[in-house]
Design an enzyme around this catalytic site. Structure first.
Site: not given
Ligand code: PHB
Length: 368
Positions: A182, A30, A179, A184, A239, A301
């Site tokens: 993380n 991002t 995706h 989401y 998150n 990573g």
């Molecule tokens: C972010 O925008 O902070 C972000 C977006 C996608 C990810 C991780 C962080 O997988």
């Protein structure tokens, strides 16, 4: 798949109709450089063209619909203008030899009504994240409790993924990466820390994986399996994501994804010492995924040239994605190949505006 035994970071790899010259991928990053229309610009085209020597370029996370938005400056792939913008980006990367997978993203509960024309963010369940989120004016505001998606809305969201995947194909992308990492939306379905549903999308592991399976089925139908990838982050706490049994969950995910013959499965799980290493209360999961998953595995990573090469040579993975090192080193594969100096990252400009810290990093000078 090629034999694993005699591979290294610089050996080629074939995926579908793509022949990759080496195993160094650009991880999704991002960078927050779009305007309010969330259309990729000529600046994005230059940024991605500069990094086209990656074996696979995975784009920054890209919204599949207006309800997927949660950050300033992140692109979408749900309007015609965005498709046109992405086409220019992909053409530029292709001109420089790149292969581009657009990452398909829905933030789920990690949003705010101020990003959504007043609508309540959606998730698997009405479980609010703790803490605060940046609003469109840059102020920090408390997260709100999301609304659990109704079953017909889940089907509509699956169609949004398929529509975004079709748009990516129209823009000329070589593939899409779903995706699922993380914390989401897809991760919010996968984990029992965020999924408290009592219908067929919650409860058992098979039920929690159902949404990912339906999204993957729809996207594969839209693109064909060799153009579809999935990204997971089984062991981080990013998150506020958490699961009571990540090994059982993600080995099941690996078995489900075996059904699709995907381009690759991408697992974010850092090497020891890296910020992306497993949380202290979470086991390492990537080796268990490797044992169950039959297709091509990409890991990401905290790797460098040495640890990435070791990961390929040992058979831990088939591809290594690099994020942070690619920001300040647009020609990272060449630098790794030549064991050349690596420019250190400058965090202050990661999410800045414009070219600074984005497209102004020089490649190596090759004197003739
Ligand atoms: C972010 O925008 O902070 C972000 C977006 C996608 C990810 C991780 C962080 O997988």
């Amino acid at each position: 798949m090629t034999s694993r035994s005699d591979s290294n970071l610089f050996s080629s790899l074939t995926i579908g109709s793509m022949t990759l010259p080496h195993r160094i991928a650009l991880a999704p990053l991002t960078r927050c450089r779009t305007g309010a229309d969330r259309v990729p610009t000529d600046l994005h085209a230059l940024y991605y063209a500069q990094r086209a020597s990656a074996a696979i370029t995975i784009t920054e996370a890209t919204q599949i619909s207006p309800m997927s938005i949660g950050y300033v400056g992140t692109p979408g792939i749900h309007t015609e203008e965005q498709v046109v913008g992405w086409k220019r980006v992909i053409d530029a990367s292709h001109t420089c030899g790149g292969r581009v997978f657009i990452q398909l993203w829905h933030v789920g509960r990690l949003s705010h009504p101020d990003w959504l024309d007043g609508a309540t963010p959606v998730s698997s369940s009405a479980i609010a994240p703790q803490g605060a989120i940046r609003d469109p004016n840059g102020a920090m505001v408390p997260y709100v409790a999301p609304r659990a998606l109704e079953r017909d809305e889940i089907q509509a969201t699956v169609r949004d993924y398929a529509n975004a995947a079709k748009n990516a194909m129209r823009a000329g992308a070589d593939g899409v990466e779903i995706h699922g990492a993380n914390g989401y939306l897809i991760d919010q379905f996968l984990r029992d820390g965020t999924n408290g549903r009592t219908d067929e999308y919650g409860g058992s592991i098979a039920n929690r994986v159902r949404f990912l399976r339906e999204v993957t089925t729809a996207v594969v139908d839209a693109c064909g399996p060799s153009r579809v990838a999935v990204r997971l982050s089984p062991s981080n706490r990013f998150n506020q994501i958490w699961d009571s049994d990540p090994i059982a969950l993600f080995t099941h995910v690996a078995e489900v994804l075996n059904e699709f013959n995907l381009a690759y499965l991408h697992v974010l799980e850092g090497v020891d010492g890296a910020p992306s290493a497993p949380a202290s209360d979470c086991p390492r999961v990537a080796p268990s995924i490797r044992a169950k998953y039959h297709g091509i595995l990409m890991i990401n990573g905290g790797f460098d040239a040495v640890t990435g090469d070791a990961a390929i040579r040992s058979g831990a993975a088939d591809l290594v994605a690099y994020g942070v090192p690619f920001i300040a080193n647009p020609d990272l594969p060449l630098r790794y190949r030549l064991d050349a100096a690596i420019t250190p990252p400058q965090r202050a400009t990661w999410y800045a505006q414009g070219a600074e810290g984005y497209t102004d990093y020089a490649g190596m000078r090759v004197e003739s």
